[in-house]
Design a protein around this motif. Sequence first.
Motif, PDB file in Angstrom:
ATOM      1  N   ALA A 187     -65.580 -52.744 -39.326  1.00 45.16           N
ATOM      2  CA  ALA A 187     -64.758 -52.621 -40.244  1.00 45.16           C
ATOM      3  C   ALA A 187     -65.636 -52.115 -41.478  1.00 45.16           C
ATOM      4  O   ALA A 187     -66.688 -52.578 -41.496  1.00 45.16           O
ATOM      5  N   ARG A 188     -64.884 -51.486 -42.478  1.00 52.41           N
ATOM      6  CA  ARG A 188     -65.510 -51.168 -43.587  1.00 52.41           C
ATOM      7  C   ARG A 188     -65.887 -52.423 -44.577  1.00 52.41           C
ATOM      8  O   ARG A 188     -66.868 -52.565 -45.371  1.00 52.41           O
ATOM      9  N   ASP A 189     -64.833 -53.202 -44.612  1.00 49.50           N
ATOM     10  CA  ASP A 189     -64.527 -54.178 -45.602  1.00 49.50           C
ATOM     11  C   ASP A 189     -65.573 -55.487 -45.180  1.00 49.50           C
ATOM     12  O   ASP A 189     -64.909 -56.230 -44.500  1.00 49.50           O
ATOM     13  N   PRO A 243     -70.471 -54.679 -40.685  1.00 51.26           N
ATOM     14  CA  PRO A 243     -69.839 -53.800 -41.736  1.00 51.26           C
ATOM     15  C   PRO A 243     -70.374 -52.144 -41.506  1.00 51.26           C
ATOM     16  O   PRO A 243     -71.496 -51.817 -41.513  1.00 51.26           O
ATOM     17  N   ALA A 244     -69.333 -51.229 -41.255  1.00 54.81           N
ATOM     18  CA  ALA A 244     -69.775 -49.730 -41.137  1.00 54.81           C
ATOM     19  C   ALA A 244     -68.640 -48.971 -41.398  1.00 54.81           C
ATOM     20  O   ALA A 244     -67.329 -49.318 -40.962  1.00 54.81           O
ATOM     21  N   LEU A 254     -71.996 -44.586 -38.358  1.00 55.66           N
ATOM     22  CA  LEU A 254     -71.952 -44.369 -36.881  1.00 55.66           C
ATOM     23  C   LEU A 254     -73.169 -44.761 -36.212  1.00 55.66           C
ATOM     24  O   LEU A 254     -73.122 -45.229 -35.116  1.00 55.66           O
ATOM     25  N   THR A 255     -74.520 -44.399 -36.816  1.00 53.69           N
ATOM     26  CA  THR A 255     -75.478 -44.711 -36.160  1.00 53.69           C
ATOM     27  C   THR A 255     -75.716 -45.915 -36.036  1.00 53.69           C
ATOM     28  O   THR A 255     -76.400 -46.439 -34.704  1.00 53.69           O
ATOM     29  N   ALA A 256     -75.268 -46.882 -36.970  1.00 51.65           N
ATOM     30  CA  ALA A 256     -75.469 -48.286 -36.709  1.00 51.65           C
ATOM     31  C   ALA A 256     -74.735 -48.791 -35.511  1.00 51.65           C
ATOM     32  O   ALA A 256     -75.167 -49.911 -34.685  1.00 51.65           O
ATOM     33  N   VAL A 257     -73.442 -48.437 -35.659  1.00 45.29           N
ATOM     34  CA  VAL A 257     -72.543 -48.973 -34.503  1.00 45.29           C
ATOM     35  C   VAL A 257     -73.104 -48.364 -33.055  1.00 45.29           C
ATOM     36  O   VAL A 257     -72.986 -49.038 -31.894  1.00 45.29           O
ATOM     37  N   ALA A 265     -66.445 -40.069 -33.836  1.00 44.75           N
ATOM     38  CA  ALA A 265     -66.853 -41.438 -33.557  1.00 44.75           C
ATOM     39  C   ALA A 265     -66.299 -41.838 -32.159  1.00 44.75           C
ATOM     40  O   ALA A 265     -67.030 -42.554 -31.743  1.00 44.75           O
ATOM     41  N   VAL A 266     -65.322 -41.802 -31.731  1.00 39.31           N
ATOM     42  CA  VAL A 266     -65.037 -41.746 -30.471  1.00 39.31           C
ATOM     43  C   VAL A 266     -65.868 -41.123 -29.476  1.00 39.31           C
ATOM     44  O   VAL A 266     -66.094 -42.015 -28.555  1.00 39.31           O
TER      45      VAL A 266
END
Length: 249
Positions: A32-34, A57-58, A66-69, A110-111
């Motif tokens: 999630a972002r937060d 966090p992303a 996106l790259t991190a996940v 992203a999907v």
Amino acid sequence: MPTALITGATAGLGAAFARRLAADGFTLVLVARDEHRLAESAQQLKLRYGGAVETLPADLSTEDGLTAVESRIRDGVDLLVNNAGFGHPEGFLRTPVADELRMLKLHCEAVLRLTLAALPGMKSRGRGGVINVASVAGFFTRGTYSASKAWVINFSESAAAEVGHPRVKVMALCPGFVRTEFHDRAGMDTAGIPGFLWLKADNVVAAAMRDLALGRVVSIPDPRYKAIVAVGKFVPRNLAAQVSARIGR
């Protein structure tokens, strides 16, 4: 222990998936972002269920996020839940194009990218699953949101057909209105939506997990919405669009 990665994991359906999968014994990767809210969610899940919980966090509407996940998924996950998403309070003619593009990056790119990051490893291990959270809106015409969710449904069906392995499953989850933060965060007025159309997040997740186990490619997790989608197939698309717009207002 199997590992599940959930995007948009701190609220609504994402949090409901986290609770269910933690109870089922999965090691969790919460995205999630937060960062602060992620840490709180992870701590609560560890205290309640005792399993391992990793946080990432992303912001999936950005290239770095996106790259991190993608990288974490390629390290190995057994279940991917692409849940992150948002809506706009206004129609696309009254929404800044930058906001529309951010929605398309999150709902579609992203999907696509996270699913493609997950499937090769799942196929090589001979097991795994991807749940792409779409919406009943994807069966109707209601601006960019419904168009993006229609893409998620079609993409999930295509990926499921192409993956070619009975123990690697891809499914589009298509709920209707769910009691979450989604509409409040989008600034949407939901006062006109009849009470009987609202679903509970935990019930939606239970239906999704059942349908995934059964090998269903599209899950509509409630008889009411199954009926709405079935009837909608016989309604002229221009009329369905007018009805959808009235509901939206």
